[in-house]
Motif scaffolding. Structure first.
Motif, PDB file in Angstrom:
ATOM      1  N   ARG A  99       6.984  13.749  14.209  1.00  0.00           N
ATOM      2  CA  ARG A  99       6.754  11.713  14.508  1.00  0.00           C
ATOM      3  C   ARG A  99       6.764  11.645  12.716  1.00  0.00           C
ATOM      4  NH1 ARG A  99       8.935   8.478  17.794  1.00  0.00           N
ATOM      5  NH2 ARG A  99       7.346   6.923  17.770  1.00  0.00           N
ATOM      6  N   ALA A 100       6.361  11.678  12.341  1.00  0.00           N
ATOM      7  CA  ALA A 100       6.132  10.964  10.764  1.00  0.00           C
ATOM      8  C   ALA A 100       7.850  10.651  10.474  1.00  0.00           C
ATOM      9  CB  ALA A 100       5.125  11.418   9.268  1.00  0.00           C
ATOM     10  N   LYS A 101       8.405  11.931  10.817  1.00  0.00           N
ATOM     11  CA  LYS A 101      10.017  11.838   9.610  1.00  0.00           C
ATOM     12  C   LYS A 101      10.748  10.948  10.031  1.00  0.00           C
ATOM     13  CE  LYS A 101      13.946  14.423   8.508  1.00  0.00           C
ATOM     14  NZ  LYS A 101      14.114  16.342   8.975  1.00  0.00           N
ATOM     15  N   THR A 136       0.966  13.498   0.110  1.00  0.00           N
ATOM     16  CA  THR A 136       0.119  14.260   1.323  1.00  0.00           C
ATOM     17  C   THR A 136      -0.210  12.929   2.048  1.00  0.00           C
ATOM     18  OG1 THR A 136      -1.470  13.467  -0.240  1.00  0.00           O
ATOM     19  CG2 THR A 136      -0.122  15.919  -0.333  1.00  0.00           C
ATOM     20  N   ILE A 137       0.012  13.105   3.184  1.00  0.00           N
ATOM     21  CA  ILE A 137      -0.747  12.415   4.002  1.00  0.00           C
ATOM     22  C   ILE A 137      -1.868  12.624   5.210  1.00  0.00           C
ATOM     23  CG2 ILE A 137      -0.590  10.705   6.229  1.00  0.00           C
ATOM     24  CD1 ILE A 137       1.838  10.051   4.788  1.00  0.00           C
ATOM     25  N   ARG A 138      -2.839  12.577   5.523  1.00  0.00           N
ATOM     26  CA  ARG A 138      -3.643  12.112   5.971  1.00  0.00           C
ATOM     27  C   ARG A 138      -4.342  11.701   7.268  1.00  0.00           C
ATOM     28  NH1 ARG A 138      -4.022  13.265   1.067  1.00  0.00           N
ATOM     29  NH2 ARG A 138      -5.367  11.503   0.642  1.00  0.00           N
ATOM     30  N   ILE A 139      -4.493  11.730   8.479  1.00  0.00           N
ATOM     31  CA  ILE A 139      -4.913  11.325   9.406  1.00  0.00           C
ATOM     32  C   ILE A 139      -6.259  11.644  10.173  1.00  0.00           C
ATOM     33  CG2 ILE A 139      -3.834  10.716  11.931  1.00  0.00           C
ATOM     34  CD1 ILE A 139      -2.448   9.619   9.358  1.00  0.00           C
ATOM     35  N   SER A 140      -7.046  10.590  10.287  1.00  0.00           N
ATOM     36  CA  SER A 140      -7.939  11.013  10.725  1.00  0.00           C
ATOM     37  C   SER A 140      -8.219  11.074  12.384  1.00  0.00           C
ATOM     38  CB  SER A 140      -9.210   9.541  10.941  1.00  0.00           C
ATOM     39  OG  SER A 140     -10.598   9.984  11.299  1.00  0.00           O
ATOM     40  N   VAL A 154      -0.557   3.524  12.679  1.00  0.00           N
ATOM     41  CA  VAL A 154      -1.123   4.269  11.485  1.00  0.00           C
ATOM     42  C   VAL A 154      -0.117   5.438  10.330  1.00  0.00           C
ATOM     43  CG1 VAL A 154      -3.621   5.878  10.683  1.00  0.00           C
ATOM     44  CG2 VAL A 154      -2.991   4.705  13.134  1.00  0.00           C
ATOM     45  N   LEU A 155       0.159   5.949  11.033  1.00  0.00           N
ATOM     46  CA  LEU A 155       1.092   6.977  10.458  1.00  0.00           C
ATOM     47  C   LEU A 155       2.553   6.201   9.478  1.00  0.00           C
ATOM     48  CD1 LEU A 155       2.201   9.540  13.042  1.00  0.00           C
ATOM     49  CD2 LEU A 155       1.793  10.316  11.176  1.00  0.00           C
ATOM     50  N   LEU A 156       2.813   5.140   9.924  1.00  0.00           N
ATOM     51  CA  LEU A 156       3.499   3.791   8.955  1.00  0.00           C
ATOM     52  C   LEU A 156       2.455   3.692   8.263  1.00  0.00           C
ATOM     53  CD1 LEU A 156       5.780   2.734  12.179  1.00  0.00           C
ATOM     54  CD2 LEU A 156       6.473   3.521   9.867  1.00  0.00           C
ATOM     55  N   ARG A 223      -4.789 -10.816   3.690  1.00  0.00           N
ATOM     56  CA  ARG A 223      -4.119  -9.554   4.538  1.00  0.00           C
ATOM     57  C   ARG A 223      -4.623  -8.105   4.201  1.00  0.00           C
ATOM     58  NH1 ARG A 223       2.630 -10.836   5.744  1.00  0.00           N
ATOM     59  NH2 ARG A 223       1.992  -8.811   7.769  1.00  0.00           N
ATOM     60  N   SER A 224      -4.786  -8.128   3.271  1.00  0.00           N
ATOM     61  CA  SER A 224      -5.651  -6.368   2.414  1.00  0.00           C
ATOM     62  C   SER A 224      -6.838  -5.965   2.789  1.00  0.00           C
ATOM     63  CB  SER A 224      -5.428  -6.472   0.611  1.00  0.00           C
ATOM     64  OG  SER A 224      -5.776  -5.393  -0.155  1.00  0.00           O
ATOM     65  N   THR A 225      -7.324  -7.235   2.900  1.00  0.00           N
ATOM     66  CA  THR A 225      -8.770  -7.663   3.404  1.00  0.00           C
ATOM     67  C   THR A 225      -8.632  -7.072   5.138  1.00  0.00           C
ATOM     68  OG1 THR A 225      -9.588  -8.895   1.765  1.00  0.00           O
ATOM     69  CG2 THR A 225     -11.351  -8.677   3.029  1.00  0.00           C
ATOM     70  N   GLN A 226      -7.909  -7.373   5.320  1.00  0.00           N
ATOM     71  CA  GLN A 226      -8.116  -7.265   7.060  1.00  0.00           C
ATOM     72  C   GLN A 226      -7.643  -6.591   8.335  1.00  0.00           C
ATOM     73  OE1 GLN A 226      -6.245 -11.480   8.311  1.00  0.00           O
ATOM     74  NE2 GLN A 226      -8.212 -12.214   8.033  1.00  0.00           N
ATOM     75  N   SER A 227      -6.581  -6.139   6.795  1.00  0.00           N
ATOM     76  CA  SER A 227      -5.474  -5.088   7.931  1.00  0.00           C
ATOM     77  C   SER A 227      -5.623  -3.250   7.436  1.00  0.00           C
ATOM     78  CB  SER A 227      -3.959  -5.897   7.043  1.00  0.00           C
ATOM     79  OG  SER A 227      -4.489  -6.866   8.051  1.00  0.00           O
ATOM     80  N   ARG A 228      -6.648  -3.002   6.636  1.00  0.00           N
ATOM     81  CA  ARG A 228      -6.069  -1.566   5.801  1.00  0.00           C
ATOM     82  C   ARG A 228      -6.443  -0.582   7.321  1.00  0.00           C
ATOM     83  NH1 ARG A 228      -6.766  -0.631   0.799  1.00  0.00           N
ATOM     84  NH2 ARG A 228      -7.290  -3.167  -0.455  1.00  0.00           N
ATOM     85  N   THR A 229      -5.676   1.016   6.865  1.00  0.00           N
ATOM     86  CA  THR A 229      -5.633   0.905   8.530  1.00  0.00           C
ATOM     87  C   THR A 229      -7.403   1.603   7.778  1.00  0.00           C
ATOM     88  OG1 THR A 229      -4.540   3.163   7.303  1.00  0.00           O
ATOM     89  CG2 THR A 229      -3.493   1.516   8.824  1.00  0.00           C
ATOM     90  N   ARG A 230      -8.658   2.003   8.342  1.00  0.00           N
ATOM     91  CA  ARG A 230      -9.791   1.935   7.800  1.00  0.00           C
ATOM     92  C   ARG A 230     -10.576   1.842   9.237  1.00  0.00           C
ATOM     93  NH1 ARG A 230     -11.396   1.284   1.201  1.00  0.00           N
ATOM     94  NH2 ARG A 230      -9.405   2.063   0.902  1.00  0.00           N
TER      95      ARG A 230
END
Length: 235
Positions: A99-101, A136-140, A154-156, A223-230
């Protein structure tokens, strides 16, 4: 398959009309063990059937007028449907990498090429992370089971970090191509808020996020403060 029949309120998503036929073991009033199925009949329901997970149980809601044979057929149908949904929403590492590809090709012109994409269970303060230096990519595992369009975001997000490690304007410009970016961010924020967790301050963690340059614009900083994928830090 342990099946218990009772009468209760209506919950879950409705599905019209009966489909298929199968059998389900168990008798009315039988004890419901771990991983069992509970059938809840309702006189308010006319022709719809729905099902959902409740812990390790499966709850099937149906009209009170259904016969025993109809109940058995519907229980099997809905169990199969939930299993299919689980497979779609909980893909394996191999499916995640494919899916990431696909997403990279569709939204990033194939420029983001991760060396590996995998689920991890040790990320309690972020939805995903990547290490640009080795690809490398890691998804919670917290994302597992969320709608596909949220997982895609999240992948994107992590794929974009392979091209732009920081959260500056060039990074967000890459994500502008995905039409559900804002919706997915809102969904993740809602999940975090429902969990009653405080928002993370957005500070970089490990080597997977590069600190923003001091001259970064105010717009990019917001945008950086509000939008991390965390997700928010655990409370």
């Amino acid at each position: 398959m342990s099946v218990h029949t009772s009468s209760d309120g209506d919950l879950g998503d409705d599905v019209d009309g009966p489909r298929g036929a199968a059998t389900a073991d168990g008798t009315d009033g039988a004890p419901l063990g771990p991983g069992g199925i509970e059938v809840r009949r309702s006189r308010r329901r006319r022709r719809t059937v729905s099902a959902y997970r409740e812990g390790d149980r499966t709850i099937v809601l149906m009209p009170a007028r259904f016969t025993r044979a109809e109940e058995e057929a519907w229980v099997q149908t809905m169990v199969d449907r939930l299993a299919a949904q689980d497979r779609r929403r909980r893909p394996s590492d191999a499916v995640l990498a494919r899916r990431a590809k696909e997403l990279s090709v569709r939204y990033l012109a194939g420029r983001a090429v991760p060396t590996s994409v995998a689920w991890v269970t040790n990320q309690s303060t972020r939805w995903g992370s990547c290490t640009p230096s080795d690809g490398t990519i890691r998804i919670s595992s917290r994302v597992r089971g969320m709608p596909g369009w949220v997982l895609d975001y999240v992948l994107l997000h992590e794929l974009a970090h392979l091209l732009q490690p920081s959260h500056g304007d060039p990074f967000w410009a890459l994500l502008d191509a995905y039409p559900r970016t804002e919706r997915a961010r809102g969904y993740l924020e809602g999940v975090a808020a429902t969990a009653g967790l405080e928002l993370d301050d957005g500070s970089p963690l490990e080597e997977d996020v590069v600190p923003e340059p001091l001259e970064q614009s105010a717009k990019a900083r917001r945008r950086s403060t509000q939008s991390r994928t965390r997700p928010p830090a655990d409370g």
